[in-house]
Structure formats: structure tokens, C-alpha cells
Write a protein that holds these residues in place. Structure first.
Motif, short mmCIF file in Angstrom:
data_model
loop_
_atom_site.label_atom_id
_atom_site.label_comp_id
_atom_site.label_asym_id
_atom_site.label_seq_id
_atom_site.Cartn_x
_atom_site.Cartn_y
_atom_site.Cartn_z
N VAL A 3 0.84 -1.20 0.00
CA VAL A 3 0.00 0.00 0.00
C VAL A 3 0.87 1.25 0.00
CG1 VAL A 3 -1.65 1.35 1.35
CG2 VAL A 3 -1.98 -1.12 1.07
N ILE A 4 1.91 1.26 0.82
CA ILE A 4 2.82 2.41 0.88
C ILE A 4 3.43 2.68 -0.50
CG2 ILE A 4 4.93 3.31 1.92
CD1 ILE A 4 2.49 3.16 3.82
N GLU A 5 3.86 1.62 -1.16
CA GLU A 5 4.46 1.78 -2.49
C GLU A 5 3.43 2.24 -3.51
OE1 GLU A 5 6.38 -1.92 -3.32
OE2 GLU A 5 8.05 -1.55 -1.92
N HIS A 6 2.23 1.68 -3.45
CA HIS A 6 1.18 2.07 -4.39
C HIS A 6 0.83 3.55 -4.27
CE1 HIS A 6 -2.44 1.64 -6.89
NE2 HIS A 6 -3.06 2.39 -5.97
N LEU A 7 0.86 4.07 -3.05
CA LEU A 7 0.51 5.47 -2.82
C LEU A 7 1.71 6.40 -2.95
CD1 LEU A 7 -1.89 5.03 0.26
CD2 LEU A 7 -2.52 5.36 -2.16
N ASN A 8 2.86 5.85 -3.38
CA ASN A 8 4.09 6.63 -3.56
C ASN A 8 4.54 7.32 -2.27
OD1 ASN A 8 4.38 6.08 -6.40
ND2 ASN A 8 2.70 7.54 -6.77
N LEU A 9 4.36 6.61 -1.16
CA LEU A 9 4.85 7.08 0.13
C LEU A 9 6.14 6.34 0.48
CD1 LEU A 9 1.43 7.08 2.02
CD2 LEU A 9 2.62 9.06 1.05
N GLU A 10 6.81 6.78 1.52
CA GLU A 10 8.05 6.12 1.95
C GLU A 10 7.81 5.34 3.22
OE1 GLU A 10 11.27 8.83 2.34
OE2 GLU A 10 11.26 9.46 0.24
N MET A 11 8.44 4.16 3.30
CA MET A 11 8.39 3.40 4.54
C MET A 11 9.13 4.18 5.63
SD MET A 11 6.72 0.47 4.30
CE MET A 11 7.42 -0.75 5.43
N PRO A 12 8.54 4.31 6.81
CA PRO A 12 9.21 5.07 7.88
C PRO A 12 10.38 4.29 8.46
CG PRO A 12 7.18 4.07 8.69
CD PRO A 12 7.22 3.80 7.21
N ARG A 13 11.23 5.00 9.18
CA ARG A 13 12.31 4.33 9.92
C ARG A 13 11.68 3.52 11.04
NH1 ARG A 13 13.72 7.96 14.39
NH2 ARG A 13 12.31 9.76 14.31
N THR A 14 12.36 2.47 11.45
CA THR A 14 11.75 1.61 12.47
C THR A 14 11.78 2.23 13.86
OG1 THR A 14 13.84 0.40 12.71
CG2 THR A 14 12.18 -0.55 11.24
N ASP A 15 12.66 3.21 14.09
CA ASP A 15 12.65 3.90 15.39
C ASP A 15 11.86 5.20 15.28
OD1 ASP A 15 14.50 5.13 13.77
OD2 ASP A 15 15.89 5.59 15.40
N TRP A 16 10.69 5.08 14.63
CA TRP A 16 9.85 6.25 14.40
C TRP A 16 9.20 6.74 15.68
CZ3 TRP A 16 4.76 4.60 11.47
CH2 TRP A 16 4.25 3.43 12.03
N THR A 17 8.59 7.91 15.60
CA THR A 17 7.90 8.49 16.75
C THR A 17 6.39 8.38 16.55
OG1 THR A 17 7.79 10.70 15.75
CG2 THR A 17 9.76 10.16 17.07
N TRP A 18 5.67 8.67 17.61
CA TRP A 18 4.21 8.61 17.55
C TRP A 18 3.66 9.58 16.50
CZ3 TRP A 18 0.98 5.27 20.07
CH2 TRP A 18 -0.39 5.55 20.00
N SER A 19 4.18 10.78 16.48
CA SER A 19 3.68 11.77 15.52
C SER A 19 3.95 11.34 14.09
CB SER A 19 4.30 13.14 15.80
OG SER A 19 5.71 13.12 15.63
N GLU A 20 5.06 10.66 13.85
CA GLU A 20 5.34 10.16 12.51
C GLU A 20 4.34 9.08 12.09
OE1 GLU A 20 10.18 10.87 12.20
OE2 GLU A 20 9.41 9.08 13.19
N MET A 21 3.92 8.27 13.06
CA MET A 21 2.91 7.26 12.76
C MET A 21 1.58 7.93 12.41
SD MET A 21 1.40 4.14 15.12
CE MET A 21 0.50 5.24 16.22
N ILE A 22 1.17 8.92 13.17
CA ILE A 22 -0.08 9.61 12.89
C ILE A 22 -0.01 10.30 11.53
CG2 ILE A 22 -1.66 11.42 13.66
CD1 ILE A 22 -1.64 8.89 15.42
N ASP A 23 1.13 10.90 11.22
CA ASP A 23 1.29 11.56 9.92
C ASP A 23 1.14 10.56 8.78
OD1 ASP A 23 1.68 14.00 11.12
OD2 ASP A 23 3.87 13.97 10.95
N LEU A 24 1.69 9.35 8.95
CA LEU A 24 1.59 8.33 7.91
C LEU A 24 0.14 7.87 7.75
CD1 LEU A 24 2.88 6.45 5.83
CD2 LEU A 24 3.31 4.81 7.69
N ILE A 25 -0.56 7.70 8.86
CA ILE A 25 -1.97 7.29 8.80
C ILE A 25 -2.77 8.31 7.99
CG2 ILE A 25 -4.07 7.07 10.20
CD1 ILE A 25 -2.26 5.82 12.40
N LYS A 26 -2.52 9.57 8.21
CA LYS A 26 -3.26 10.60 7.49
C LYS A 26 -2.86 10.65 6.01
CE LYS A 26 -4.18 13.49 11.54
NZ LYS A 26 -3.97 14.80 12.21
#
Length: 523
Positions: free
Chosen positions: A185-208
Motif C-alpha cells: 500500500v505504501i508503495e502504491h501510494l508513492n509514500l516512503e516506509m518510515p524508519r523503524t525507530d519512528w515516533t508517535w507523531s510520525e505514525m499519525i502523519d503516515l496514517i493521514k
């Protein structure tokens, strides 16, 4: 449109609806390995503290022929096979097992009939403590060298001590929460996979960012959930220096502070109300979205991030051919910390097991409890059982796909075997290594390890429907912080007095008793 009709319910036998703060009790992680996480390791690899003939080399074990009963919530076939291995090790001991259907009902009936089990592992610690079903096993645990090599929060947070100086239970079954990402899904939407030591705000940003509806096809949702985000947030919400949270609702071992829960609860509600969260199975919203009422969002290939338990991968996504059939590439992720703190705790299911107060052979029962739960010998046998996919349960499911728990021992041999049950190819292995390194500091959901927690949920939190009110936009989570904190502290103090005061186990100091009595009297 291809219909995806996964009936998920049967695959997750031990987990019930939406685990969260005061969700339904289960019948039943956030930086990456940063050098301060406790990586599964180290000593006594594949070793044992027992070994030998009639007593397994343990001189404390009786040589008499005895029978021990073991009641549990795990896969029946797995436990029966483990019981056989225990009886091979201790041929003078017969082990009889039983699956618990309802802990309170089954144990009450057994007590009345004087057929109480010698050992039982359960999901409702309040029931066991209120009735003094569990015996004090402090001396056994503290004099057992294997307990020095368990996940550190078990000792640090007194998991199984229930905020007293004595131990009444030990974790016997551990299933951590998990965040997963569908890389396709990430690749289909032309997004980047986050780093594995991501933060909570980075997760919320990806969800949006991953919530996309171009009106030309099936909408992409950023989040699909089984575990509500508020419980994950509550454990990861602040640094230890700010508040040393060791339980749900901001519990630090003394009292609760629901301000942390409220932030996560509101953020989760805002995501739901904002259209970022996929519909649940067996709803009209799901049928409108996918074309099938019974579709599970995890099979659609149109959800980016999942808040789940590890069991979702084991029981479903990791079964042969499943991801290929539905076009998925499911990657495990560390549940992110809100602050950039490397000491990482993760919430999860953690059944508590103990020796009953009516047991006539308590030491032998403790050895059985250990073998079935955290012991290296028992886990070595589990790895053999789980590795052989020809061994199935009554439903024909390989045992590793039937709610397999996670080891709480840090023994390196056990962990090498356990990791081999998950993807080890170059494209996935590092993600799994980072995830496993992040789950070695477990925090149990509240009903497992906080006295009075479920009383608070049942009589206050769920009774007024806080989750539904906030999720529906009818109230703000912050509205409930002050009163809910007061209620939680009251129910906890009341339970501590009842369970551990003079009319219970009687293990509280005068100072502790005075503290709890002051909370109750001021309510």
C-alpha cells in the motif's frame, strides 16, 4: 471489484473485542533496538535447571506418585503435548489439563465441588485475588535461578505481585501489541516506509497521508485497528523521569493519572471522526466500502497501518499463501514512543498463572507452572511443537498459528528457535529483529496486574460508555480526566485493602494500609 471475505473471528480464539483502556477483557512497542533495549539473549542457552530421572534431577521434587491438575486458556492440543513432555520428565507425576471457559464461573464451581485445580492460568486477576485462590509463591520464584533471565519489567514492575511485597502469580502467556504496515500500500501510494525507530507523531502523519479517496475506486484507509490507540499511547506517553508509568491509565504503582490516556483517546477519536480509520468487520460501513459485510480490513490491500496484536500475523497473515492471495506485504513495526526515549515498554496480553491455595503439592505445582509458562525446558519443547506444522489442533490449524505466545525468558536458544518461526529472508528479517528487540519490556493490560482495575472499568468507565461517547464526538476525553482518575484510585485502593489487608492475604504494611484507607475514606 474482487470481494475479500476473511472471517477473522475464528482465527483469533483468545482475543475479544477491541482491546483498550477499559475494552473487553481478553479471554484470551518505541524505538528500535537502540542499545538500551533488552535483546533476547544471553545465558543458559538451551539449558535447564532440571534434568534426570524420577525427580528430573530436582531433589525437592517428591518421588511419590501424584496427580496435578492444570487449567488454562491456551490451545488445548499445545498444552496437552506439553503435559506429556512434563510427565516424561517426571514419570511419577500425572498431569490432567482443562481449558477454562469462564474463569469466574469455572473456578467458583470447582471450589464448591472441592475439585479446584492445583495450577491455573487466567485472564481475570481480580477474581483470583478476591477469593484468595492463588498461594504465595515468593520463595519459589526468588530461589529459582531461571527467573533472573526473564524480561526485566517482570521484576522491575512486580508483575504478579500486584503492588505488594509478595508474589502470587507469574506471567504464563505473553502476546504483545504490534503495529504493522502493508508495504504494498505504501508503495502504491508513492509514500516512503518510515524508519523503524519512528515516533508517535510520525505514525499519525503516515496514517493521514495514506488515507486516499480519489472517488475512482475503493478508498485507501490509513489505519485498521483491533487494539485501540489510546492504550498504546498511554504506555508510551511520557519519559520515565516525568512519570514512571507501569500500567494503563497512567498507573505508576501508587496511583492513576488519566491525563495521558485522554490525549491518546482523543487523538484516536479524531482519526475515526476524520475518516482515517477503516470500517470494522460485519458492519454496514464495511459492506459499503468493500462490497461484503464480513470482510476483514486486513485482507483488503487498502489499509496502510494496523494496530493489532502479534497474533494477527501468526494466525492469519503468516499462514501459507495468505499474503500472496490478497496482494499484501505485511511488515512489523515498533509501537512508537511519544517521546524520544530509548527504554521502551510495550503493552500486551499477559495471562497470570499461579498455584492454588488448596494444592497439596505446591512445589511440584510451581515446577509445572514454570514448565508450562516461562521455563526454558518447556519452551524448548514448545519450539519443537511449533516448528512441526504437521502437528495440528482439532480445527486442523498448525499450532504456531493457534495463538502461539511469546517467550518471556531471554534465553538465546529459545529465542533463536522462536525467531525461526517468522520470516527470515533478507527483505524482512531486520524488521522482525527490530520488532522483537522492542517487546522485551512488557506492560500487561490493566486487568491482568492492577488490583481493582476491572471493578473500575465495569462499574464506572464502561458503565457510562466513555469510549463510545468520545468516539462518537459526543464528549471530549479531557472532560473525564479528573473524575475518572478519582474513581480509578478509589477502586484500586478498595481492592488493595480487600485483597491484601487484614481480611485478605494480610501482607500490607501499616503505612500501606493507612494510605489506601485514606483514599477510600476521602471518596
Amino acid at each position: 471489484m474482487k470481494k475479500r471475505n476473511l472471517r477473522r473471528v475464528g482465527a483469533i480464539l483468545l482475543a475479544t473485542t477491541m482491546l483498550a483502556g477499559c475494552g473487553t477483557k481478553g479471554q484470551d512497542a518505541t524505538s528500535a533496538n537502540s542499545g538500551t533495549d533488552t535483546a533476547p539473549d544471553t545465558t543458559n542457552s538451551g539449558g535447564s535447571t532440571d534434568g534426570g530421572a524420577a525427580t528430573g534431577g530436582d531433589t525437592q521434587m517428591t518421588t511419590d506418585n501424584i496427580t496435578l491438575t492444570y487449567w488454562h486458556y491456551e490451545d488445548e492440543t499445545t498444552i496437552n503435548l506439553l503435559a506429556e513432555k512434563f510427565m516424561e520428565k517426571y514419570p511419577n507425576i500425572t498431569v490432567e489439563t482443562r481449558v477454562i471457559e469462564d474463569m469466574s464461573t469455572d473456578l467458583s464451581a470447582a471450589a464448591a465441588a472441592q475439585t479446584f485445580p492445583d495450577v491455573f492460568s487466567g485472564t481475570d486477576s481480580d477474581t483470583a485475588l478476591a477469593n484468595m485462590y492463588w498461594a504465595d509463591i515468593t520463595d519459589y520464584v526468588e530461589n529459582d535461578p531461571e527467573t533472573a533471565n526473564l524480561m526485566p519489567t517482570i521484576e522491575e514492575y512486580g508483575i504478579g505481585k500486584f503492588d505488594t511485597s509478595r508474589r502470587f502469580a507469574m506471567p504464563t502467556y505473553y502476546q504483545p501489541s504490534a503495529i504493522f504496515i502493508d508495504r504494498n500500500v505504501i508503495e502504491h501510494l508513492n509514500l516512503e516506509m518510515p524508519r523503524t525507530d519512528w515516533t508517535w507523531s510520525e505514525m499519525i502523519d503516515l496514517i493521514k497521508a495514506a488515507t486516499v479517496d480519489d472517488r475512482t475506486g475503493m478508498k485507501y484507509y490509513g489505519l485498521g485497528y483491533y487494539n485501540r490507540l489510546d492504550s498504546l499511547y498511554g504506555i508510551a506517553a511520557c519519559s520515565t523521569a516525568e512519570r514512571a508509568i507501569k500500567g494503563e491509565f497512567g498507573f505508576d504503582g501508587n496511583d492513576f493519572d488519566l491525563q495521558y490516556w485522554a490525549i491518546g483517546e482523543q487523538e484516536f477519536s479524531d482519526l475515526k471522526l476524520g475518516g482515517y480509520v477503516a470500517p470494522q468487520q460485519n458492519t454496514q460501513q464495511m459492506e459499503d466500502w468493500s462490497g461484503d459485510w464480513s470482510t476483514w480490513f486486513g485482507s483488503t490491500g487498502h489499509v496502510a497501518v494496523f494496530s493489532e496484536g502479534l497474533w494477527s500475523f501468526q494466525n492469519i497473515w503468516n499462514t501459507e499463501g495468505y499474503q500472496e492471495q490478497y496482494g499484501l506485504d505485511i511488515i512489523p513495526y515498533v509501537t512508537p514512543n511519544v517521546v524520544d526515549e530509548k527504554e521502551h515498554n510495550v503493552i500486551g496480553n499477559m495471562y497470570m498463572g499461579g498455584v492454588s491455595t488448596s494444592c497439596e503439592h505446591p512445589y511440584e505445582a510451581y515446577v509445572l507452572l514454570k514448565f508450562m509458562g516461562w521455563g526454558v525446558d518447556g519452551w524448548n519443547e514448545r519450539i519443537k511443537i511449533y516448528s512441526d506444522t504437521s502437528i495440528t489442533n482439532a480445527s486442523g490449524v498448525p499450532l504456531k498459528s493457534s495463538n502461539m505466545p511469546v517467550p518471556i525468558t531471554l534465553d538465546s536458544g529459545v529465542w533463536d528457535g522462536f525467531k525461526s518461526l517468522f520470516p527470515t529472508d533478507e527483505d524482512h528479517k531486520q524488521y522482525w529483529d527490530d520488532y522483537f528487540a522492542s517487546i522485551t519490556r512488557p506492560v500487561p493490560y490493566g486487568w491482568y496486574n492492577i488490583a481493582g482495575y476491572w471493578n473500575f472499568c465495569d462499574q464506572y468507565f464502561n458503565n457510562i460508555g466513555i469510549h463510545d461517547l468520545v468516539d462518537g464526538g459526543q464528549a471530549k476525553a479531557a472532560t473525564y480526566v479528573e473524575e475518572a482518575t478519582r474513581q480509578a484510585n478509589y477502586y484500586h485502593a478498595e481492592a488493595m485493602i480487600s485483597y491484601f489487608g487484614p481480611s485478605g492475604y494480610d501482607v500490607l504494611s501499616p503505612e500501606e494500609l493507612e494510605k489506601y484507607e485514606a483514599i477510600v475514606s476521602s471518596f
